[in-house]
Design an enzyme around this catalytic site. Structure first.
Site, PDB file in Angstrom:
ATOM      1  N   LYS A 185       0.830  -1.204   0.000  1.00 48.95           N
ATOM      2  CA  LYS A 185       0.000   0.000   0.000  1.00 48.95           C
ATOM      3  C   LYS A 185       0.868   1.259   0.000  1.00 48.95           C
ATOM      4  O   LYS A 185       1.877   1.332   0.676  1.00 48.95           O
ATOM      5  CB  LYS A 185      -0.934  -0.010   1.211  1.00 48.95           C
ATOM      6  CG  LYS A 185      -1.915  -1.181   1.188  1.00 48.95           C
ATOM      7  CD  LYS A 185      -2.762  -1.261   2.435  1.00 48.95           C
ATOM      8  CE  LYS A 185      -1.951  -1.627   3.660  1.00 48.95           C
ATOM      9  NZ  LYS A 185      -2.789  -1.963   4.822  1.00 48.95           N
ATOM     10  N   GLY A 226      -8.406   2.965  10.404  1.00 46.40           N
ATOM     11  CA  GLY A 226      -9.066   1.777   9.874  1.00 46.40           C
ATOM     12  C   GLY A 226      -8.918   1.573   8.381  1.00 46.40           C
ATOM     13  O   GLY A 226      -9.516   0.649   7.810  1.00 46.40           O
ATOM     14  N   THR A 227      -8.090   2.395   7.741  1.00 45.10           N
ATOM     15  CA  THR A 227      -7.943   2.300   6.287  1.00 45.10           C
ATOM     16  C   THR A 227      -7.451   0.927   5.846  1.00 45.10           C
ATOM     17  O   THR A 227      -8.030   0.290   4.956  1.00 45.10           O
ATOM     18  CB  THR A 227      -6.960   3.384   5.783  1.00 45.10           C
ATOM     19  OG1 THR A 227      -7.428   4.662   6.185  1.00 45.10           O
ATOM     20  CG2 THR A 227      -6.839   3.335   4.277  1.00 45.10           C
ATOM     21  N   GLY A 228      -6.362   0.447   6.467  1.00 39.76           N
ATOM     22  CA  GLY A 228      -5.795  -0.839   6.070  1.00 39.76           C
ATOM     23  C   GLY A 228      -6.703  -2.008   6.380  1.00 39.76           C
ATOM     24  O   GLY A 228      -6.837  -2.944   5.570  1.00 39.76           O
ATOM     25  N   CYS A 229      -7.349  -1.962   7.547  1.00 38.98           N
ATOM     26  CA  CYS A 229      -8.270  -3.040   7.923  1.00 38.98           C
ATOM     27  C   CYS A 229      -9.441  -3.114   6.956  1.00 38.98           C
ATOM     28  O   CYS A 229      -9.876  -4.200   6.552  1.00 38.98           O
ATOM     29  CB  CYS A 229      -8.787  -2.803   9.341  1.00 38.98           C
ATOM     30  SG  CYS A 229      -7.530  -2.844  10.623  1.00 38.98           S
TER      31      CYS A 229
END
Length: 254
Positions: free
Chosen positions: A147, A194-197
């Site tokens: 990412k 919480g973007t990656g989750c």
């Protein structure tokens, strides 16, 4: 279906405590899910101990899960290591070899590379990031999605300053043979918790719907990009992204 592996006391200002769930209970919870409802795809999030990682890896192997999307949550926003060294090693030895895809951010990717090789990776351009993705692929997954949110780039794919209005984000998908570069406009926002989750969960969901890998990744990135752009204002610190942005465009005001 959800199997809780750790509990956190946290808010938008930070995490104050992490409690790891007993590994035997985690194993029983996974058995309960797989032997009844069934599973098409799995996304793993925070696995806080080597014992938990070992248990999860063994159960997923036992049930021959095809789509395992591993979000290796191990570095905090401030750059601190969240997991003991034994857990980081267990990711590399136990979980990555059975993963369909791993989705590290740049900090996690550099950290994993250091643990695996003993060397440090310097990332100052898109080409540097592509090389890191290639190295992480050697750890065993079928795909690496590195990412790019921590590496805003200028239009010529060099490291951009925060004031560079032409900044883009380039997420790198690598399958051992070729790269797919998915570019998005860089959004300057503090509300990215919480973007990656969310991204890894969306990818697992899209794979379970039968989408091919590239389509699943692109659609998931677009969904998360919209959730960041909605700029939900919640709490005193780094607020969450707006998961309902595509259903209720005005949710940020409620």
């Amino acid at each position: 279906m959800t199997c809780i592996t750790a509990l956190t006391a946290q808010n938008t200002l930070g995490v104050s405590r992490i409690v790891t769930i007993d590994k035997d209970f985690v194993g029983e919870a996974l058995d309960a899910i797989f032997t009844d409802v069934g599973v098409d795809a799995v996304k793993t999030g925070m696995l806080a101990s080597a014992e938990t990682i070992s248990t999860v890896s063994k159960r997923l192997s036992h049930y021959s899960v095809k789509y395992i999307v591993v979000d290796p949550v191990m570095i905090s926003t401030s750059g601190s290591q969240l997991l003991p060294d034994s857990a980081v090693s267990a990711y590399i030895t136990d979980l990555f070899p059975i993963a369909y895809m791993i989705t590290p951010n740049l900090q996690e990717g550099k950290f994993l590379y250091h643990v695996a090789t003993g060397s440090d990776a310097t990332i100052e351009s898109l080409e540097d990031a592509k090389t890191l993705a290639k190295e992480l692929f050697k750890l065993g997954p079928k795909y690496v999605l590195l990412k790019g949110g921590h590496l805003p780039l200028s239009s010529d794919h060099r490291l951009a300053s925060a004031a560079d209005k032409t900044a883009i984000v380039a997420d790198i998908l690598y399958d051992g043979e070729s790269y797919q570069i998915i570019e998005s406009s860089y959004i300057f926002s503090k509300n990215t918790h919480g973007t990656g989750c969310t991204l890894s969960a969306a990818i697992a969901s899209n794979l379970s719907l039968g989408k091919n890998t590239i389509e699943a990744v692109k659609d998931s990135i677009a969904y998360v990009h919209g959730a960041i752009a909605a700029n939900l204002e919640l709490g005193k610190g780094n607020g969450p992204i707006d998961h309902l942005h595509n259903l209720f465009p005005a949710s940020k005001n409620t």
